[in-house]
Scaffold this motif. Sequence first.
Motif, PDB file in Angstrom:
ATOM      1  N   TYR A 268       0.825  -1.202   0.000  1.00  0.00           N
ATOM      2  CA  TYR A 268       0.000   0.000   0.000  1.00  0.00           C
ATOM      3  C   TYR A 268       0.865   1.260   0.000  1.00  0.00           C
ATOM      4  CZ  TYR A 268      -2.684   3.873   1.849  1.00  0.00           C
ATOM      5  OH  TYR A 268      -3.219   5.113   2.038  1.00  0.00           O
ATOM      6  N   LEU A 269       1.889   1.281   0.864  1.00  0.00           N
ATOM      7  CA  LEU A 269       2.759   2.462   0.930  1.00  0.00           C
ATOM      8  C   LEU A 269       3.547   2.646  -0.359  1.00  0.00           C
ATOM      9  CD1 LEU A 269       4.044   2.230   4.584  1.00  0.00           C
ATOM     10  CD2 LEU A 269       2.446   3.906   3.631  1.00  0.00           C
ATOM     11  N   TYR A 270       4.021   1.557  -0.935  1.00  0.00           N
ATOM     12  CA  TYR A 270       4.750   1.642  -2.209  1.00  0.00           C
ATOM     13  C   TYR A 270       3.845   2.220  -3.295  1.00  0.00           C
ATOM     14  CZ  TYR A 270       7.115   0.193  -6.479  1.00  0.00           C
ATOM     15  OH  TYR A 270       7.711   0.189  -7.713  1.00  0.00           O
ATOM     16  N   ASP A 271       2.616   1.720  -3.348  1.00  0.00           N
ATOM     17  CA  ASP A 271       1.656   2.203  -4.337  1.00  0.00           C
ATOM     18  C   ASP A 271       1.247   3.646  -4.042  1.00  0.00           C
ATOM     19  OD1 ASP A 271      -0.103   1.763  -6.613  1.00  0.00           O
ATOM     20  OD2 ASP A 271      -1.733   1.888  -5.140  1.00  0.00           O
ATOM     21  N   SER A 272       1.083   3.973  -2.762  1.00  0.00           N
ATOM     22  CA  SER A 272       0.651   5.318  -2.387  1.00  0.00           C
ATOM     23  C   SER A 272       1.732   6.357  -2.671  1.00  0.00           C
ATOM     24  CB  SER A 272       0.282   5.339  -0.907  1.00  0.00           C
ATOM     25  OG  SER A 272      -0.137   6.608  -0.524  1.00  0.00           O
TER      26      SER A 272
END
Length: 77
Positions: free
Chosen positions: A31-35
Amino acid sequence: MVPGQEKQVSKLRRPFVVVGAVVGAVLSGWYLYDSFGRRSISADPIWTRFVNVALIMFVAIFLANLVRRGVESFTKR
């Protein structure tokens, strides 16, 4: 439960919680990588990312605990 007795803890509790935490960490990382990869207007603010990571971790561990209870009830039959 009698006051002198201690509560019995399942032997499957720790492995399921650990697996839930690992799955939550992987999903939070994704999620953080995508965000952070989104550099547009729709990028989430920092506080939203923090709350979402906490929710992902909670749900992953909670679901692992529910699966453990299902496995225990299935194996008792």
